[in-house]
Motif scaffolding. Structure first.
Motif, PDB file in Angstrom:
ATOM      1  N   GLU A   1     -67.389 -11.406  17.813  1.00  0.00           N
ATOM      2  CA  GLU A   1     -68.019 -12.723  17.651  1.00  0.00           C
ATOM      3  C   GLU A   1     -67.035 -13.874  17.619  1.00  0.00           C
ATOM      4  N   THR A   2     -65.914 -13.750  16.906  1.00  0.00           N
ATOM      5  CA  THR A   2     -64.984 -14.873  16.762  1.00  0.00           C
ATOM      6  C   THR A   2     -63.784 -14.754  17.698  1.00  0.00           C
ATOM      7  N   ALA A   3     -63.874 -13.844  18.670  1.00  0.00           N
ATOM      8  CA  ALA A   3     -62.805 -13.742  19.671  1.00  0.00           C
ATOM      9  C   ALA A   3     -62.782 -14.995  20.534  1.00  0.00           C
ATOM     10  N   GLU A   4     -61.579 -15.387  20.936  1.00  0.00           N
ATOM     11  CA  GLU A   4     -61.397 -16.515  21.856  1.00  0.00           C
ATOM     12  C   GLU A   4     -60.513 -16.051  23.006  1.00  0.00           C
ATOM     13  N   ILE A   5     -60.930 -16.353  24.218  1.00  0.00           N
ATOM     14  CA  ILE A   5     -60.205 -15.919  25.412  1.00  0.00           C
ATOM     15  C   ILE A   5     -59.913 -17.146  26.256  1.00  0.00           C
ATOM     16  N   GLY A   6     -58.651 -17.304  26.661  1.00  0.00           N
ATOM     17  CA  GLY A   6     -58.250 -18.449  27.469  1.00  0.00           C
ATOM     18  C   GLY A   6     -58.633 -18.298  28.932  1.00  0.00           C
ATOM     19  N   ASP A   7     -57.965 -19.066  29.781  1.00  0.00           N
ATOM     20  CA  ASP A   7     -58.242 -19.057  31.215  1.00  0.00           C
ATOM     21  C   ASP A   7     -57.422 -17.976  31.931  1.00  0.00           C
ATOM     22  N   ASP A   8     -57.964 -17.487  33.044  1.00  0.00           N
ATOM     23  CA  ASP A   8     -57.245 -16.574  33.953  1.00  0.00           C
ATOM     24  C   ASP A   8     -56.799 -15.283  33.273  1.00  0.00           C
ATOM     25  N   VAL A   9     -57.636 -14.759  32.418  1.00  0.00           N
ATOM     26  CA  VAL A   9     -57.344 -13.502  31.709  1.00  0.00           C
ATOM     27  C   VAL A   9     -57.917 -12.333  32.513  1.00  0.00           C
ATOM     28  N   LEU A  10     -57.185 -11.215  32.498  1.00  0.00           N
ATOM     29  CA  LEU A  10     -57.624  -9.998  33.178  1.00  0.00           C
ATOM     30  C   LEU A  10     -57.767  -8.888  32.140  1.00  0.00           C
ATOM     31  N   ILE A  11     -58.965  -8.286  32.071  1.00  0.00           N
ATOM     32  CA  ILE A  11     -59.253  -7.235  31.100  1.00  0.00           C
ATOM     33  C   ILE A  11     -59.760  -5.994  31.839  1.00  0.00           C
ATOM     34  N   TYR A  12     -59.185  -4.849  31.506  1.00  0.00           N
ATOM     35  CA  TYR A  12     -59.604  -3.582  32.113  1.00  0.00           C
ATOM     36  C   TYR A  12     -60.545  -2.822  31.174  1.00  0.00           C
ATOM     37  N   GLN A  13     -61.052  -1.694  31.655  1.00  0.00           N
ATOM     38  CA  GLN A  13     -62.061  -0.928  30.932  1.00  0.00           C
ATOM     39  C   GLN A  13     -61.538  -0.411  29.583  1.00  0.00           C
ATOM     40  N   GLY A  14     -62.475  -0.246  28.650  1.00  0.00           N
ATOM     41  CA  GLY A  14     -62.154   0.362  27.368  1.00  0.00           C
ATOM     42  C   GLY A  14     -61.431  -0.533  26.387  1.00  0.00           C
ATOM     43  N   VAL A  15     -61.315  -1.808  26.681  1.00  0.00           N
ATOM     44  CA  VAL A  15     -60.596  -2.742  25.795  1.00  0.00           C
ATOM     45  C   VAL A  15     -61.502  -3.189  24.656  1.00  0.00           C
ATOM     46  N   THR A  16     -60.918  -3.296  23.461  1.00  0.00           N
ATOM     47  CA  THR A  16     -61.633  -3.856  22.307  1.00  0.00           C
ATOM     48  C   THR A  16     -60.874  -5.062  21.778  1.00  0.00           C
ATOM     49  N   LEU A  17     -61.563  -6.184  21.663  1.00  0.00           N
ATOM     50  CA  LEU A  17     -61.047  -7.357  20.960  1.00  0.00           C
ATOM     51  C   LEU A  17     -61.853  -7.430  19.672  1.00  0.00           C
ATOM     52  N   GLY A  18     -61.361  -6.768  18.646  1.00  0.00           N
ATOM     53  CA  GLY A  18     -62.159  -6.564  17.448  1.00  0.00           C
ATOM     54  C   GLY A  18     -61.475  -6.998  16.171  1.00  0.00           C
ATOM     55  N   GLY A  19     -62.081  -6.596  15.060  1.00  0.00           N
ATOM     56  CA  GLY A  19     -61.543  -6.899  13.744  1.00  0.00           C
ATOM     57  C   GLY A  19     -61.121  -5.628  13.024  1.00  0.00           C
ATOM     58  N   THR A  20     -60.502  -5.813  11.883  1.00  0.00           N
ATOM     59  CA  THR A  20     -60.058  -4.674  11.075  1.00  0.00           C
ATOM     60  C   THR A  20     -60.997  -4.394   9.919  1.00  0.00           C
ATOM     61  N   GLY A  21     -61.963  -5.280   9.688  1.00  0.00           N
ATOM     62  CA  GLY A  21     -62.869  -5.135   8.559  1.00  0.00           C
ATOM     63  C   GLY A  21     -62.325  -5.739   7.282  1.00  0.00           C
ATOM     64  N   LYS A  22     -61.116  -6.294   7.341  1.00  0.00           N
ATOM     65  CA  LYS A  22     -60.484  -6.853   6.143  1.00  0.00           C
ATOM     66  C   LYS A  22     -60.591  -8.371   6.068  1.00  0.00           C
ATOM     67  N   ASP A  23     -61.024  -9.008   7.151  1.00  0.00           N
ATOM     68  CA  ASP A  23     -61.021 -10.461   7.217  1.00  0.00           C
ATOM     69  C   ASP A  23     -62.444 -11.008   7.189  1.00  0.00           C
ATOM     70  N   THR A  24     -62.554 -12.261   6.774  1.00  0.00           N
ATOM     71  CA  THR A  24     -63.828 -12.971   6.830  1.00  0.00           C
ATOM     72  C   THR A  24     -63.615 -14.231   7.662  1.00  0.00           C
ATOM     73  N   GLY A  25     -64.715 -14.817   8.128  1.00  0.00           N
ATOM     74  CA  GLY A  25     -64.575 -15.999   8.978  1.00  0.00           C
ATOM     75  C   GLY A  25     -64.024 -15.603  10.335  1.00  0.00           C
ATOM     76  N   LYS A  26     -62.860 -16.129  10.660  1.00  0.00           N
ATOM     77  CA  LYS A  26     -62.189 -15.762  11.912  1.00  0.00           C
ATOM     78  C   LYS A  26     -61.664 -14.336  11.787  1.00  0.00           C
ATOM     79  N   ARG A  27     -62.275 -13.400  12.506  1.00  0.00           N
ATOM     80  CA  ARG A  27     -61.968 -11.973  12.329  1.00  0.00           C
ATOM     81  C   ARG A  27     -61.357 -11.330  13.565  1.00  0.00           C
ATOM     82  N   HIS A  28     -61.469 -12.014  14.690  1.00  0.00           N
ATOM     83  CA  HIS A  28     -61.087 -11.408  15.960  1.00  0.00           C
ATOM     84  C   HIS A  28     -59.955 -12.195  16.623  1.00  0.00           C
ATOM     85  N   PRO A  29     -59.287 -11.593  17.601  1.00  0.00           N
ATOM     86  CA  PRO A  29     -58.086 -12.232  18.155  1.00  0.00           C
ATOM     87  C   PRO A  29     -58.374 -13.425  19.057  1.00  0.00           C
ATOM     88  N   THR A  30     -57.316 -14.224  19.245  1.00  0.00           N
ATOM     89  CA  THR A  30     -57.314 -15.318  20.211  1.00  0.00           C
ATOM     90  C   THR A  30     -56.372 -14.931  21.339  1.00  0.00           C
TER      91      THR A  30
END
Length: 207
Positions: free
Chosen positions: A90-119
């Motif tokens: 939900e709180t992941a942010e992805i910039g321009d011209d990004v390439l993502i292949y299969q099986g990728v997770t942009l996730g959280g660790t369960g330890k954070d609140t609010g902003k939980r996912h990577p930029t």
């Protein structure tokens, strides 16, 4: 919207040598379909229609195998190659011209609140099976190797590999691995410095 779709198709053509035509990309590429459905879901999410947004995103997951939370923020010309098994939080942010292949997770660790996912910065490549977990940034022009598990910030222009991921290249130069046997002892270094200082003072007749 049409300009964005044209950009998406052009980006796939540029990066995927198997792409034969714009029609093939538009109708048959699950990554392009997932991005189109994400944009619809994101529109409803931003306007408070969360149920409809999630309905669209879950339908997308069933049709494409790609799950993008409608609250995520995605830039321009994202290319999802193959795509099966991708999860973007939900709180992941992805910039321009990004390439993502299969099986990728942009996730959280369960330890954070609010902003939980990577930029994810601009022009980043995330290879198959990589996991990027936590509310930190992956810098522009970085590369994440297949199967890597990234748990902390990655500076720009770096390549990271392994579990947990470590930097192996920075600005195109190989990063020398840390010598675990001959690690400098900071206490011993400070004692040597003080001994040299005392010796110099004694030579000057100061006691």
């Amino acid at each position: 919207m049409f300009e964005r779709i044209k950009e998406d198709i052009a980006a796939v053509k540029e990066r995927d040598p198997a792409a034969r035509s714009s029609l093939e990309i538009f109708f048959l590429y699950p990554g392009v379909k997932a991005i189109r459905m994400y944009r619809k879901a994101h529109f409803f999410y931003k306007h408070g229609w969360h149920f409809i947004a999630r309905l669209i995103s879950q339908r997308c997951a069933r049709k494409t195998g790609i799950e993008i939370h409608p609250g995520a923020t995605i830039g321009r010309r994202l290319v999802i190659d193959h795509g099966t098994g991708i999860v973007i939080g939900e709180t992941a942010e992805i910039g321009d011209d990004v390439l993502i292949y299969q099986g990728v997770t942009l996730g959280g660790t369960g330890k954070d609140t609010g902003k939980r996912h990577p930029t994810i910065g601009n022009n980043v490549m995330i290879s198959a099976g990589a996991k990027v977990l936590g509310p930190f940034k992956v810098g522009d022009n970085s590369r994440i190797a297949a199967g890597a598990v990234v748990l902390e910030e990655v500076p720009p222009d770096c390549t990271v590999v392994g579990v947990p991921a470590r930097i192996v290249r920075r600005n195109g130069e190989k990063v020398k691995p840390l010598d675990q046997i001959n690690v400098p002892d900071p206490v011993a270094q400070e004692i040597c410095r003080l001994e040299e200082r005392i010796k110099a003072l004694e030579e000057k007749g100061i006691r």
